[in-house]
Design an enzyme around this catalytic site. Structure first.
Site, PDB file in Angstrom:
ATOM      1  N   ARG A  45       0.821  -1.228   0.000  1.00  0.00           N
ATOM      2  CA  ARG A  45       0.000   0.000   0.000  1.00  0.00           C
ATOM      3  C   ARG A  45       0.844   1.263   0.000  1.00  0.00           C
ATOM      4  O   ARG A  45       0.382   2.324  -0.407  1.00  0.00           O
ATOM      5  CB  ARG A  45      -0.987   0.010   1.181  1.00  0.00           C
ATOM      6  CG  ARG A  45      -1.848   1.279   1.201  1.00  0.00           C
ATOM      7  CD  ARG A  45      -2.984   1.253   2.200  1.00  0.00           C
ATOM      8  NE  ARG A  45      -2.588   0.759   3.491  1.00  0.00           N
ATOM      9  CZ  ARG A  45      -1.872   1.441   4.385  1.00  0.00           C
ATOM     10  NH1 ARG A  45      -1.444   2.660   4.119  1.00  0.00           N
ATOM     11  NH2 ARG A  45      -1.567   0.901   5.546  1.00  0.00           N
TER      12      ARG A  45
ATOM     13  N   TYR B 284     -13.090  14.498 -19.098  1.00  0.00           N
ATOM     14  CA  TYR B 284     -13.577  13.115 -18.983  1.00  0.00           C
ATOM     15  C   TYR B 284     -14.737  13.106 -17.974  1.00  0.00           C
ATOM     16  O   TYR B 284     -14.652  13.749 -16.917  1.00  0.00           O
ATOM     17  CB  TYR B 284     -12.426  12.213 -18.529  1.00  0.00           C
ATOM     18  CG  TYR B 284     -12.900  10.881 -18.008  1.00  0.00           C
ATOM     19  CD1 TYR B 284     -13.618  10.008 -18.823  1.00  0.00           C
ATOM     20  CD2 TYR B 284     -12.680  10.502 -16.689  1.00  0.00           C
ATOM     21  CE1 TYR B 284     -14.096   8.801 -18.344  1.00  0.00           C
ATOM     22  CE2 TYR B 284     -13.148   9.296 -16.199  1.00  0.00           C
ATOM     23  CZ  TYR B 284     -13.851   8.452 -17.032  1.00  0.00           C
ATOM     24  OH  TYR B 284     -14.316   7.262 -16.551  1.00  0.00           O
TER      25      TYR B 284
ATOM     26  N   ASP C  83      -4.261  16.265 -17.524  1.00  0.00           N
ATOM     27  CA  ASP C  83      -4.501  14.849 -17.797  1.00  0.00           C
ATOM     28  C   ASP C  83      -3.952  14.572 -19.198  1.00  0.00           C
ATOM     29  O   ASP C  83      -4.481  15.055 -20.197  1.00  0.00           O
ATOM     30  CB  ASP C  83      -6.013  14.576 -17.713  1.00  0.00           C
ATOM     31  CG  ASP C  83      -6.353  13.109 -17.939  1.00  0.00           C
ATOM     32  OD1 ASP C  83      -5.626  12.438 -18.700  1.00  0.00           O
ATOM     33  OD2 ASP C  83      -7.360  12.643 -17.382  1.00  0.00           O
TER      34      ASP C  83
ATOM     35  N   LYS D 158      -5.238   3.085 -20.400  1.00  0.00           N
ATOM     36  CA  LYS D 158      -5.395   3.371 -21.835  1.00  0.00           C
ATOM     37  C   LYS D 158      -4.090   3.117 -22.581  1.00  0.00           C
ATOM     38  O   LYS D 158      -3.590   2.009 -22.573  1.00  0.00           O
ATOM     39  CB  LYS D 158      -5.892   4.796 -22.021  1.00  0.00           C
ATOM     40  CG  LYS D 158      -6.917   5.249 -20.979  1.00  0.00           C
ATOM     41  CD  LYS D 158      -8.235   4.515 -21.049  1.00  0.00           C
ATOM     42  CE  LYS D 158      -9.200   5.064 -20.004  1.00  0.00           C
ATOM     43  NZ  LYS D 158     -10.362   4.319 -19.752  1.00  0.00           N
TER      44      LYS D 158
HETATM   45  N1  PLP Z   1      -8.764  10.430 -17.787  1.00  0.00           N
HETATM   46  C1  PLP Z   1      -9.268  10.218 -19.006  1.00  0.00           C
HETATM   47  C2  PLP Z   1      -8.965  11.198 -20.099  1.00  0.00           C
HETATM   48  C3  PLP Z   1     -10.069   9.103 -19.258  1.00  0.00           C
HETATM   49  O1  PLP Z   1     -10.572   8.912 -20.474  1.00  0.00           O
HETATM   50  C4  PLP Z   1     -10.341   8.198 -18.186  1.00  0.00           C
HETATM   51  C5  PLP Z   1     -11.178   7.004 -18.390  1.00  0.00           C
HETATM   52  O2  PLP Z   1     -11.756   6.799 -19.423  1.00  0.00           O
HETATM   53  C6  PLP Z   1      -9.806   8.474 -16.928  1.00  0.00           C
HETATM   54  C7  PLP Z   1      -9.007   9.586 -16.762  1.00  0.00           C
HETATM   55  C8  PLP Z   1     -10.079   7.556 -15.749  1.00  0.00           C
HETATM   56  O3  PLP Z   1      -9.249   6.447 -15.820  1.00  0.00           O
HETATM   57  P1  PLP Z   1      -9.538   5.037 -15.117  1.00  0.00           P
HETATM   58  O4  PLP Z   1     -10.712   4.434 -15.812  1.00  0.00           O
HETATM   59  O5  PLP Z   1      -8.253   4.292 -15.300  1.00  0.00           O
HETATM   60  O6  PLP Z   1      -9.835   5.309 -13.686  1.00  0.00           O
END
Ligand code: PLP
Length: 385
Positions: free
Chosen positions: A51, A105, A177, A202
Site C-alpha cells: 500500500r 472526462y 490529464d 489506456k
Molecule cells: N482520464 C481520461 C482522459 C479518461 O478517459 C479516463 C477514463 O476513461 C480516466 C481519466 C479515468 O481512468 P480510469 O478508468 O483508469 O480510472
C-alpha cells in the site's frame, strides 16, 4: 536513477530497470509480497509494504514513467481516477478553490462537480481556449488549474502554453490529464506543467487488461501525492504493475501506428459524404490544428464524429461495423467504438452535455493497431449500408 537514455523508444525498454538484473531476469519479476522485512526505516512512508507504493515493481515503474516525460518523479495508482482524486485531494482542502477546463472526462467532471464540491472544495469551469477570461475567475483561495491535453470526447486543444504561464504568474499548481496523447506525443513537464496525470488503463498499458493510473512531475509534489495515496489506499497491485510494465514497453510502436492510422482514417471520414462533422486535431480543418502540431509529436488514435441522420444513423453505423468492439475506454490494441452519451459521459446531465457540445449522436472511436486499410474498408461498408 540509473543510466540516462536520450530517445523515448529506448527509455521504454531500459529506463528504470533494476541494475543488476534480478537473478538475471530479463523481464521484471513480480514481487507478490504484501510486506517486506523491516530494515531500520525511520519513517512510516519508507516501510516496505504494497500500500505504500514502494515494492520493486512500483519503483521500477516510477523511474521509467518519470524518464518518459523528462520529469523528476512519478507514482503509480490503482486507476486513473485514483491518480486524479488523490492529486486533487493532496493540494486542495475544504475552503479552497480551483479552475478546471469545462470539457473533461465524465468521471473527472463528476468528481469535481459532485464529490469535491460536497466537501467544500469549490471550482469554476474555464474555457481552455479563452485565457483572457481566466483572471476574472480567480479568487484569493484559488490553488490549482486543471486541464486535459485533448478533451474527451471532442478532441479540443486548450491553450496549454497559456495555462502554464497563467499558473506561474498566479502561483497555481498546474495539472494536466495527458492520457489521450501519452508521453510519445506530449511530455507536459517539458512545457512547464507541474503535474501530468494518466489513466494508464489506456495507451500506457495498451492491452485493455488492467486498470491503473499515474502522476508524473515535480519531486516535492509527487512526494505529497504519494503520502496522501498511502493514506487513501489507492495503490497498484504488483501483478498489475507487472502487466503495466510489460505493456508500456511497446508504447512507441503502438502509438506511432495509431497516430498514422487515425490520421488516414480521419481523412477518409472527412471526405465521406455521409459524415456531418469530424473532430481530429491532425486534420488541417481542426480549429486548433496549428496549435496541436506545435505542441505534439503526433495526434493520437482518438477521433470523434457525427454521421448525417442523427442518433438512429449513428446507431446503425455502429451496428454495421464489424471490426471495432462496441465498448467504452480507449488506447488498446483493438479498435473500440462508442457513443459517449451512453458510456464515458453518461453521468452528465442533458444540460451539461448541451453546454459542452456533446450531442446524442456523437460517435467516438479509439483506433487500435489493426491494418488501417481494413478499418477504412469496414467504416466504408458501415456508412453506405
Ligand atoms: N482520464 C481520461 C482522459 C479518461 O478517459 C479516463 C477514463 O476513461 C480516466 C481519466 C479515468 O481512468 P480510469 O478508468 O483508469 O480510472
Amino acid at each position: 536513477m540509473g543510466k540516462e537514455y536520450s530517445h523515448i523508444e529506448t527509455k521504454l525498454i531500459h529506463a528504470g530497470e533494476p541494475e543488476p538484473l534480478i537473478s538475471g531476469a530479463v523481464s521484471m519479476p513480480i514481487f507478490q509480497s504484501s510486506t517486506f522485512e523491516y530494515s531500520g526505516q525511520g519513517s512510516y512512508h519508507d516501510l516496505k509494504y504494497i500500500r505504500l507504493n514502494n515494492t520493486p515493481n512500483h519503483i521500477a515503474l516510477h523511474q521509467k514513467l518519470a524518464a518518459l516525460e523528462n520529469a523528476e518523479a512519478a507514482v503509480v495508482t490503482s486507476s486513473g481516477m485514483a491518480a486524479i482524486s488523490t492529486t486533487l485531494l493532496s493540494f486542495l482542502s475544504p475552503g479552497d478553490h480551483f479552475l478546471a477546463q469545462e470539457c473533461l472526462y465524465g468521471g473527472t467532471h463528476e468528481l469535481i462537480a459532485k464529490d469535491l464540491s460536497a466537501i467544500g472544495i469549490s471550482f469554476d469551469f474555464i474555457d481552455g481556449d479563452a485565457p483572457d477570461t481566466w483572471e476574472s475567475k480567480l479568487r484569493s483561495n484559488t490553488k490549482a488549474i486543471y486541464v486535459e491535453t485533448m478533451t474527451n470526447p471532442l478532441l479540443q486543444i486548450a491553450d496549454l502554453k497559456a495555462v502554464v504561464e497563467f499558473a506561474g504568474s498566479h502561483k497555481l499548481i498546474s495539472m494536466i490529464d495527458n492520457t489521450f496523447t501519452s508521453p510519445i506525443n506530449f511530455r507536459p513537464s517539458e512545457l512547464g506543467f507541474d503535474l501530468s496525470l494518466h489513466s494508464c488503463t489506456k495507451y500506457l498499458n495498451g492491452h485493455s487488461d488492467i486498470v491503473a493510473g499515474a502522476v508524473i512531475g515535480r519531486e516535492n509534489l509527487i512526494e505529497r501525492i504519494t503520502h496522501k495515496l498511502n493514506h487513501l489506499g489507492g495503490s497498484l497491485d504488483p501483478h498489475a504493475c507487472f502487466l503495466l510494465h510489460r505493456g508500456m514497453k511497446t508504447l512507441a510502436v503502438r502509438m506511432k501506428h495509431q497516430n498514422e492510422s487515425a490520421l488516414k482514417i480521419a481523412g477518409f471520414l472527412e471526405s465521406h459524404q455521409a459524415i456531418d462533422k469530424i473532430n481530429y486535431p491532425g486534420l488541417e480543418s481542426h480549429p486548433r490544428h496549428r496549435r496541436a502540431a506545435d505542441l505534439f509529436d503526433g495526434f493520437s488514435g482518438m477521433l470523434s464524429f457525427e454521421v448525417k441522420g442523427g442518433v438512429e444513423a449513428a446507431e446503425r453505423f455502429i451496428r454495421n461495423t464489424t471490426l471495432p468492439i462496441v465498448a467504452p475506454s480507449l488506447g488498446g490494441v483493438e479498435s473500440l467504438i462508442t457513443r459517449p452519451v451512453t458510456t464515458s459521459h453518461s453521468g452528465l446531465s442533458k444540460k451539461d452535455l448541451q453546454i459542452l457540445g456533446i450531442s446524442d449522436s456523437l460517435i467516438r472511436v479509439s483506433i487500435g493497431i489493426e491494418a488501417t486499410e481494413d478499418l477504412i474498408e469496414d467504416f466504408d461498408q458501415a456508412l453506405i449500408k
